[in-house]
Design a protein around this motif. Structure first.
Motif, PDB file in Angstrom:
ATOM      1  N   ILE A   1       0.839  -1.198   0.000  1.00 36.90           N
ATOM      2  CA  ILE A   1       0.000   0.000   0.000  1.00 36.90           C
ATOM      3  C   ILE A   1       0.872   1.246   0.000  1.00 36.90           C
ATOM      4  O   ILE A   1       0.621   2.211  -0.742  1.00 36.90           O
ATOM      5  N   ALA A   2       1.933   1.251   0.808  1.00 38.44           N
ATOM      6  CA  ALA A   2       2.849   2.385   0.858  1.00 38.44           C
ATOM      7  C   ALA A   2       3.523   2.605  -0.497  1.00 38.44           C
ATOM      8  O   ALA A   2       3.678   3.741  -0.953  1.00 38.44           O
ATOM      9  N   LYS A   3       3.884   1.509  -1.161  1.00 36.50           N
ATOM     10  CA  LYS A   3       4.532   1.599  -2.471  1.00 36.50           C
ATOM     11  C   LYS A   3       3.583   2.188  -3.498  1.00 36.50           C
ATOM     12  O   LYS A   3       3.955   3.063  -4.286  1.00 36.50           O
ATOM     13  N   GLN A   4       2.312   1.724  -3.516  1.00 35.05           N
ATOM     14  CA  GLN A   4       1.352   2.224  -4.488  1.00 35.05           C
ATOM     15  C   GLN A   4       1.042   3.696  -4.240  1.00 35.05           C
ATOM     16  O   GLN A   4       0.841   4.469  -5.176  1.00 35.05           O
ATOM     17  N   ALA A   5       0.967   4.091  -2.951  1.00 32.21           N
ATOM     18  CA  ALA A   5       0.643   5.480  -2.605  1.00 32.21           C
ATOM     19  C   ALA A   5       1.857   6.396  -2.700  1.00 32.21           C
ATOM     20  O   ALA A   5       1.719   7.616  -2.609  1.00 32.21           O
ATOM     21  N   ASP A   6       3.044   5.806  -2.849  1.00 28.59           N
ATOM     22  CA  ASP A   6       4.294   6.560  -2.894  1.00 28.59           C
ATOM     23  C   ASP A   6       4.509   7.358  -1.614  1.00 28.59           C
ATOM     24  O   ASP A   6       4.831   8.548  -1.623  1.00 28.59           O
ATOM     25  N   VAL A   7       4.289   6.673  -0.479  1.00 25.27           N
ATOM     26  CA  VAL A   7       4.564   7.266   0.827  1.00 25.27           C
ATOM     27  C   VAL A   7       5.488   6.313   1.584  1.00 25.27           C
ATOM     28  O   VAL A   7       5.434   5.097   1.384  1.00 25.27           O
ATOM     29  N   PRO A   8       6.361   6.834   2.433  1.00 24.38           N
ATOM     30  CA  PRO A   8       7.235   5.952   3.222  1.00 24.38           C
ATOM     31  C   PRO A   8       6.413   5.011   4.097  1.00 24.38           C
ATOM     32  O   PRO A   8       5.384   5.418   4.663  1.00 24.38           O
ATOM     33  N   LEU A   9       6.851   3.778   4.218  1.00 23.26           N
ATOM     34  CA  LEU A   9       6.131   2.797   5.028  1.00 23.26           C
ATOM     35  C   LEU A   9       6.003   3.273   6.467  1.00 23.26           C
ATOM     36  O   LEU A   9       4.949   3.122   7.093  1.00 23.26           O
ATOM     37  N   LEU A  10       7.081   3.851   7.024  1.00 24.22           N
ATOM     38  CA  LEU A  10       7.039   4.309   8.414  1.00 24.22           C
ATOM     39  C   LEU A  10       5.971   5.383   8.597  1.00 24.22           C
ATOM     40  O   LEU A  10       5.261   5.398   9.606  1.00 24.22           O
ATOM     41  N   ARG A  11       5.813   6.260   7.614  1.00 27.91           N
ATOM     42  CA  ARG A  11       4.797   7.306   7.702  1.00 27.91           C
ATOM     43  C   ARG A  11       3.398   6.699   7.661  1.00 27.91           C
ATOM     44  O   ARG A  11       2.503   7.119   8.400  1.00 27.91           O
ATOM     45  N   LEU A  12       3.205   5.698   6.814  1.00 27.56           N
ATOM     46  CA  LEU A  12       1.915   5.014   6.753  1.00 27.56           C
ATOM     47  C   LEU A  12       1.604   4.346   8.084  1.00 27.56           C
ATOM     48  O   LEU A  12       0.471   4.412   8.581  1.00 27.56           O
ATOM     49  N   GLN A  13       2.606   3.721   8.699  1.00 29.28           N
ATOM     50  CA  GLN A  13       2.407   3.052   9.980  1.00 29.28           C
ATOM     51  C   GLN A  13       2.068   4.058  11.075  1.00 29.28           C
ATOM     52  O   GLN A  13       1.200   3.809  11.920  1.00 29.28           O
ATOM     53  N   ARG A  14       2.726   5.210  11.071  1.00 26.12           N
ATOM     54  CA  ARG A  14       2.478   6.207  12.106  1.00 26.12           C
ATOM     55  C   ARG A  14       1.089   6.816  11.991  1.00 26.12           C
ATOM     56  O   ARG A  14       0.514   7.260  12.990  1.00 26.12           O
TER      57      ARG A  14
ATOM     58  N   HIS B   1      -9.000   7.884  16.438  1.00 28.34           N
ATOM     59  CA  HIS B   1      -8.086   7.199  15.515  1.00 28.34           C
ATOM     60  C   HIS B   1      -6.647   7.243  16.020  1.00 28.34           C
ATOM     61  O   HIS B   1      -5.921   6.249  15.932  1.00 28.34           O
ATOM     62  N   PHE B   2      -6.233   8.391  16.557  1.00 23.78           N
ATOM     63  CA  PHE B   2      -4.838   8.545  16.958  1.00 23.78           C
ATOM     64  C   PHE B   2      -4.589   8.212  18.430  1.00 23.78           C
ATOM     65  O   PHE B   2      -3.466   8.306  18.902  1.00 23.78           O
ATOM     66  N   GLY B   3      -5.629   7.808  19.163  1.00 28.22           N
ATOM     67  CA  GLY B   3      -5.425   7.400  20.547  1.00 28.22           C
ATOM     68  C   GLY B   3      -5.109   8.544  21.475  1.00 28.22           C
ATOM     69  O   GLY B   3      -4.402   8.376  22.470  1.00 28.22           O
ATOM     70  N   THR B   4      -5.643   9.725  21.165  1.00 24.89           N
ATOM     71  CA  THR B   4      -5.442  10.865  22.049  1.00 24.89           C
ATOM     72  C   THR B   4      -6.818  11.357  22.499  1.00 24.89           C
ATOM     73  O   THR B   4      -7.778  10.595  22.485  1.00 24.89           O
ATOM     74  N   SER B   5      -6.948  12.617  22.912  1.00 21.51           N
ATOM     75  CA  SER B   5      -8.236  13.115  23.393  1.00 21.51           C
ATOM     76  C   SER B   5      -8.667  14.350  22.620  1.00 21.51           C
ATOM     77  O   SER B   5      -7.838  15.141  22.162  1.00 21.51           O
ATOM     78  N   PRO B   6      -9.989  14.542  22.446  1.00 18.58           N
ATOM     79  CA  PRO B   6     -10.480  15.755  21.774  1.00 18.58           C
ATOM     80  C   PRO B   6     -10.036  17.028  22.489  1.00 18.58           C
ATOM     81  O   PRO B   6      -9.747  18.030  21.851  1.00 18.58           O
ATOM     82  N   ILE B   7      -9.991  16.976  23.815  1.00 16.10           N
ATOM     83  CA  ILE B   7      -9.590  18.164  24.580  1.00 16.10           C
ATOM     84  C   ILE B   7      -8.181  18.582  24.201  1.00 16.10           C
ATOM     85  O   ILE B   7      -7.885  19.769  24.018  1.00 16.10           O
TER      86      ILE B   7
END
Length: 266
Positions: free
Chosen positions: A24-37, A84-90
């Motif tokens: 997926i990272a290859k098709q989107a042309d984004v670094p794998l680490l960035r996709l994972q983050r 999604h990111f595991g943080t809080s709206p506040i």
């Protein structure tokens, strides 16, 4: 190997048979680490058919530990982004003092501070809001004089601001009478007036000096996002919690970081 049709960078995609994050990272042309983050709750070796993955846009950034630079998508709210990111709206509201949470625009870039050691989602927004977020140092508190007041006129402190036995910061809890209304502790602008999972109805007011006051466990909201308020203006009616107590969860933040309200309130 499964290939997705059309441009996928910047979009949500649904996992198909044979997909891997690397492909997926290859098709989107984004670094794998960035996709994972950008997918902190996703395990690379446990992808499931039908699972949704967020592929970052070229304008988005994901430095280690955050704060992330996130691009608003259709249907987004700060609560949804926080889940999604595991943080809080506040935390997100506090980190974007110039953004109206009720008027998010598709394509708008916002900062998403993350709790330390983010590696997955969270089952409790209330818990994650007390974790230490990766935020810039806001510097010393501004000189405020004696203009700050308590959010309730008749109350007792049932829990002071501070760390619990597990070392997690807990906000202040104020016990009051049924029907009591919480008021603005100082002049400011309402930046959020809506519900948050596990926090009930919530009001967040932004004040001068990069200060925010948070009023949670509200039964009825008396203001709307974007409203200008003065010290003492009613914001919400306090709700009864699961223990049958009428309690206001009250929090204050400086530059998005939790601070002891007692430092300002008189």
């Amino acid at each position: 190997m499964s290939r997705h049709s059309g441009a996928i960078a910047g979009n949500w995609i649904t996992i198909k048979q044979g997909d891997t994050l690397g492909e997926i990272a290859k098709q989107a042309d984004v670094p794998l680490l960035r996709l994972q983050r950008f997918n902190p709750g996703v395990q690379s070796r446990e992808l499931a058919v039908g699972q949704r993955i967020l592929v970052p846009h070229s304008t988005e950034r994901a430095p280690s530990g955050g704060p992330y630079r996130y691009r608003i998508r259709p249907g987004d709210t700060f609560s949804k982004v926080a889940r999604h990111f595991g943080t809080s709206p506040i935390t997100i509201v506090a980190a974007n003092s110039n953004v109206d949470p009720s008027g998010l625009a598709v394509g708008q870039l916002v900062d998403v501070p993350l709790k330390s050691g983010t590696g997955g989602g969270t089952s409790s927004v209330a818990r994650s809001s007390r974790k230490s977020a990766t935020l810039p140092d806001p510097g010393p508190l501004p000189k405020t004089g004696t203009s700050w007041s308590w959010p309730l006129t008749d109350y007792s402190i049932t829990r002071r601001f501070g760390k619990d036995s597990r070392g997690t910061l807990q906000p202040m809890l104020l016990s009051t009478n049924r029907g009591a209304r919480a008021s603005a502790v100082n002049d400011g602008e309402v930046r959020f007036a809506d519900s948050m999972r596990q926090l009930g109805q919530v009001v967040i007011v932004h004040h001068e000096g990069n200060l925010q006051s948070v009023y949670a466990n509200c039964k009825e909201l008396l203001v709307k996002s974007g409203a200008k308020v003065n010290r003492g203006n009613p914001l919400c009616e306090v709700d009864v919690n699961e223990r049958g107590q009428t309690e206001l969860l009250f929090d204050m933040r400086h530059g998005g970081k939790p601070i002891d309200p007692a430092l300002l309130l008189r």
